[in-house]
Design an enzyme around this catalytic site. Sequence first.
Site, mmCIF file in Angstrom:
data_model
loop_
_atom_site.group_PDB
_atom_site.id
_atom_site.type_symbol
_atom_site.label_atom_id
_atom_site.label_comp_id
_atom_site.label_asym_id
_atom_site.label_seq_id
_atom_site.Cartn_x
_atom_site.Cartn_y
_atom_site.Cartn_z
ATOM 1 N N GLY A 208 0.833 -1.213 0.000
ATOM 2 C CA GLY A 208 0.000 0.000 0.000
ATOM 3 C C GLY A 208 0.855 1.245 0.000
ATOM 4 O O GLY A 208 2.055 1.184 -0.296
ATOM 5 N N ASN A 209 0.261 2.389 0.292
ATOM 6 C CA ASN A 209 1.040 3.632 0.426
ATOM 7 C C ASN A 209 0.372 4.532 1.460
ATOM 8 O O ASN A 209 -0.693 4.197 1.988
ATOM 9 C CB ASN A 209 1.194 4.326 -0.943
ATOM 10 N N HIS A 210 1.024 5.659 1.743
ATOM 11 C CA HIS A 210 0.574 6.497 2.870
ATOM 12 C C HIS A 210 -0.513 7.502 2.515
ATOM 13 O O HIS A 210 -0.803 8.377 3.323
ATOM 14 C CB HIS A 210 1.776 7.268 3.444
ATOM 15 N N SER A 211 -1.108 7.411 1.338
ATOM 16 C CA SER A 211 -2.136 8.408 0.979
ATOM 17 C C SER A 211 -3.286 8.369 2.001
ATOM 18 O O SER A 211 -3.810 7.302 2.319
ATOM 19 C CB SER A 211 -2.685 8.097 -0.422
ATOM 20 N N ALA A 276 -3.702 7.771 -5.103
ATOM 21 C CA ALA A 276 -2.324 7.286 -5.234
ATOM 22 C C ALA A 276 -2.419 5.809 -5.597
ATOM 23 O O ALA A 276 -2.441 4.934 -4.722
ATOM 24 C CB ALA A 276 -1.584 7.488 -3.928
#
Length: 400
Positions: A208-211, A276
């Site tokens: 995943g990512n930090h969005s 994102a």
Amino acid sequence: MLKDKNIVLGVCGSIAAYKSALLVRLLVKAGANVKVVMTADAANFITPLTLSTLSKNPALVDYFKADTGEWNNHVELGLWADMMVIAPATANTLAKMANGLCDNLLSAVYLSAKCPVYFAPAMDLDMWLHPATRQNVSRLQSFDNIMIPPGNGELASGLHGEGRMAEPEEIVAFLEAESKKKLRLAGHKILVTAGPTYEAIDPVRFIGNHSSGKMGFAIADELALMGAEVTLVTGPTAQISKQQNIKRVNVISAAQMLEACLTAYGDAKACIMSAAVADYTPADVATQKIKKRDDDLRIELKKTTDILKTLGEAKREGQILVGFALETNDEEMNAITKLQKKNLDFIVLNSLNDAGAGFAGDTNKITIIDRELKKTTFDLKSKEAVARDICNRVAQLING
Ligand code: CTP
């Protein structure tokens, strides 16, 4: 613009309360349905009978109707209202609103109202300039309450300066202009993407990512306020829309986001893609939890479909497409490459080199680059204010 609008008019205890009679009259004349809620002190300046007669609805002061003992339901009133206007708004009521106090019917209706709230301050110059009042006003503005600025002139105290309530005609003109401005995107369907995507590795793990999704949710809220029919396709996030009329489609992976976007794209006038989206996803998703091994683990990744590029290739005449670029180096060059490769109308560039910009926080700093490569750089702002800048640009493109 005010025809058939349900307006709760809050009247506080200020000498300017005498002007609320004219204000009610003008609002009714403009076609609005007006219900007046007064503080007990306001009723010392102007009688509820006057305002009831002019508004053709009982002007309410207490939680209970003294004669019948019935309940004046603040929640119902708050939900009935399309807009709440507090005029005159005294320093005391502004302080209560800013701090969530609710010791009378007016402040309880304010706390229950989900509609846009306008307030027209009325007070003496020194009270208006006091840091406590300044702070309360800023706080209310941070809640998206809108101030109808006070005028300059002779005050009831004999002092001269700022603090006079705007004249009733000015208040009505302000509300009409706001309503008009707000509905610039009425009748248009707009697709927004927000948040991260999660790409499954096995049943318990993902990439995943930090969005946080904050930027996309703020954009969707702003578009809804401008009257657009918004579809918000969002990856996993804790965000909740402030506006009611947004169709939210929850997705997890890039593939699901693509599918949801293709469904909404056909009749969308504009698309603002702030999600994102993962560029890569595991080539194979393990059906069972992957067990720890003695040696290193390699996960093969395959490329996801670039949703924005796909939409750019299918763009119809007159359709508006907006993308984001989050960059750490060669920012403008990278953003321009994306703008052209994906056939966008403009791109919103975030540089991680700017303090306060990016994923997690409540602020952002953007540069907009359009098809003619014209650059507009904005100051560091709240994500709500940044959303307004982006949506204004979209509205300009749509309305010419
Ligand atoms: N985007 C998309 N689908 C993807 C990847 C990105 O729709 N699979 C969109 C994003 O929502 C954003 C823009 O494309 O509007 C970002 O462009 P992109 O080239 O993907 O940026 P990065 O993913 O940051 O790419 P790079 O790592 O090459 O900078």
